[in-house]
Design a protein around this motif. Structure first.
Motif, short mmCIF file in Angstrom:
data_model
loop_
_atom_site.label_atom_id
_atom_site.label_comp_id
_atom_site.label_asym_id
_atom_site.label_seq_id
_atom_site.Cartn_x
_atom_site.Cartn_y
_atom_site.Cartn_z
N GLU A 54 0.87 -1.09 0.02
CA GLU A 54 -0.05 0.08 -0.06
C GLU A 54 0.90 1.29 0.10
O GLU A 54 1.98 1.28 0.58
CB GLU A 54 -0.66 -0.12 1.24
CG GLU A 54 -2.08 -1.17 1.21
CD GLU A 54 -2.78 -1.07 2.46
OE1 GLU A 54 -3.40 -0.16 2.59
OE2 GLU A 54 -2.45 -2.20 3.23
N ALA A 55 0.09 2.43 -0.67
CA ALA A 55 1.04 3.66 -0.80
C ALA A 55 0.41 4.66 -0.76
O ALA A 55 -0.81 4.72 -1.36
CB ALA A 55 2.10 3.56 -1.60
N VAL A 56 0.63 5.86 -0.44
CA VAL A 56 -0.02 7.06 -0.45
C VAL A 56 1.03 8.19 -1.00
O VAL A 56 2.12 8.20 -0.69
CB VAL A 56 -0.62 7.60 0.75
CG1 VAL A 56 0.36 7.73 1.72
CG2 VAL A 56 -1.45 8.94 0.69
N VAL A 57 0.62 8.81 -2.06
CA VAL A 57 1.68 10.11 -2.47
C VAL A 57 1.09 11.22 -1.97
O VAL A 57 -0.47 11.56 -2.56
CB VAL A 57 1.85 9.91 -4.07
CG1 VAL A 57 2.53 10.97 -4.57
CG2 VAL A 57 2.34 8.54 -4.28
N ALA A 58 1.58 12.17 -1.54
CA ALA A 58 0.98 13.65 -1.21
C ALA A 58 1.87 14.52 -1.71
O ALA A 58 3.08 14.62 -2.04
CB ALA A 58 1.16 13.70 0.32
N GLY A 59 1.28 15.78 -2.29
CA GLY A 59 1.92 16.79 -2.94
C GLY A 59 1.71 18.05 -2.09
O GLY A 59 1.08 17.98 -1.04
N PRO A 60 2.02 19.17 -2.56
CA PRO A 60 2.05 20.43 -1.65
C PRO A 60 0.34 20.69 -1.25
O PRO A 60 -0.59 20.61 -2.11
CB PRO A 60 2.40 21.60 -2.81
CG PRO A 60 3.37 20.93 -3.51
CD PRO A 60 2.57 19.53 -3.97
#
Length: 104
Positions: A54-60
């Motif tokens: 599982e993964a989460v990608v987060a940006g500004p």
């Protein structure tokens, strides 16, 4: 990762972290501490779960929450440094390096 402490008390740590493009941390967890991450620039990817699937990608402008005892690793998949603010709460040792993600 370049960490700069803003303040620390008996139960809270807060600071600024810069993660260079392409960097990947080792697998670890934060014991009895939970973390809240706010992304200022760039991007971060947090892998976790059975076999790290599982993964989460987060940006500004995004927040990421990492619960107590969750084995994970962070990376910066973007082409620019990722600047984040971290607030960690809890007591006791706050970093436990492990060989890999939890088995599936």
């Amino acid at each position: 990762m370049d960490r700069q402490q803003a303040f620390a008390t008996e139960g809270t740590w807060s600071g600024f972290v810069r993660t260079e493009a392409g960097m990947v941390s080792g697998w670890h967890h934060h014991g009895g501490c939970e973390s809240v991450i706010y992304v200022l620039t760039g991007a971060i990817r947090v892998e976790f779960g059975p076999d790290g699937a599982e993964a989460v990608v987060a940006g500004p402008g995004d927040f990421v929450y990492v619960p107590k005892d969750v084995v994970h690793r962070e990376s910066n998949p973007s082409a620019e440094p990722a600047d984040i603010v971290v607030v960690r709460s809890g007591t006791g040792q706050s970093l436990f390096n492990v060989d890999g993600p939890e088995p599936g």
